[in-house]
Design a protein around this motif. Structure first.
Motif: not given
Length: 301
Positions: A64-75
């Motif tokens: 999976x691309x684990x960072x995708x949603x976490x990064x989006x939420x961070x931005x």
């Protein structure tokens, strides 16, 4: 053929994978992992040892691309922090209304599978309502497209293989909006597929799994979804699962037994156990009954 049982990868590590080899020798061949599983990507590193021991051709492998949603939420969280109090309040109200409209946090639908689940839903809903006005502030190529490519390249290196059979992005989608409004995922996957590094595109979802599944089928870009699906959330999810099955779309159930086997010291409500006993009579323990319910379900692939 792909085994009906999936080996979840959250606890797999270089020092904890012998049981995987035992399962493989008994017919299991679907390995599920993610960069976020384990300390310092331990799951992917542990599976690399399994793959080396039995051969890559033996397995259906997904990461999976684990960072995708976490990064989006961070931005979006950083943008939100720069706004005045009145605007923050307006956006929070819109996000809360959207969650309520979709009943995404209804107790038997939400099920509270992990500690951060509620926070991730709130952050995703907030990012969604911010996107129309504040989306132009986001460098979408860097934060979305490039992130997917970089994540997959790093996963392949850790896994010791040159391709995965199924790439899941987002990892843990919370809303249909995330699925339908990030074309960069599809563009990155197309490049990876052309390069022979990923065969199929999927996603996973704990929260609002019915809405996420419906959105994934609608895009005609995804081939499969791993969603929270169990005897408790079935009233919300079964219609979406049936529609996906009719569309020849793969559905993988996760958290099938969690409502019958609460974690972190919580006690399973007796009414849940009573419901499960009605659905699956007999002397099996509650988690086994919950798995039996899922394995018998005609909509799962």
């Amino acid at each position: 053929l792909i085994s009906e049982i999936v080996m979840g990868g959250n606890t797999i590590a270089p020092e904890n994978h012998d049981h995987v080899l035992m399962a493989v020798d008994r017919g299991l061949n679907y390995l599920d992992t993610a960069p976020a599983y384990g300390k310092e990507n331990a799951s992917e590193k542990g599976y690399a040892m399994v793959i080396k021991a039995r051969g890559r051709e033996k397995f259906f492998l997904n990461t999976k691309v684990s960072a995708f949603d976490l990064n989006r939420n961070r931005v979006y969280g950083e943008i939100f922090a720069s706004l005045d109090e009145t605007e923050q309040k307006r956006l929070k109200t819109l996000a809360r209304q959207e969650i309520e409209r979709r009943q995404a946090d209804a107790p038997d639908y939400f099920n509270n599978y992990f500690d951060a689940q509620r926070g991730e839903l709130d952050e995703a809903a907030l990012a969604n309502v911010m996107a129309p006005k504040y989306g132009p502030k986001v460098d979408r190529k860097k934060q979305y497209h490039d992130l997917v490519i970089e994540s997959v390249e790093a996963s392949l290196k850790r896994l010791g293989t040159d391709y995965v059979d199924l790439l899941m992005c987002p990892h843990g989608a919370n809303t249909p909006y995330e699925v339908e409004n990030h074309h960069e995922i599809f563009e990155a996957f197309a490049k990876l597929k052309k390069a022979g590094k990923a065969r199929h595109l999927g996603l996973s979802s704990h929260t609002d799994p019915a809405g996420v599944l419906e959105a994934a089928v609608k895009t005609k870009q995804y081939s499969a979804a791993m969603i929270a699906f169990n005897f408790m959330n079935a009233p919300w999810t079964e219609k979406a699962v049936a529609a996906a099955h009719k569309a020849d779309f793969g559905v993988i159930a996760m958290k099938a037994a969690r409502p019958a086997n609460m974690s972190r010291g919580r006690v399973t409500p007796p009414e849940r156990l009573a419901k499960l006993d009605r659905l699956v009579p007999g002397d099996l323990k509650a988690p086994m009954k919950a798995y039996a319910w899922a394995l018998r379900h005609p909509g799962l692939t």
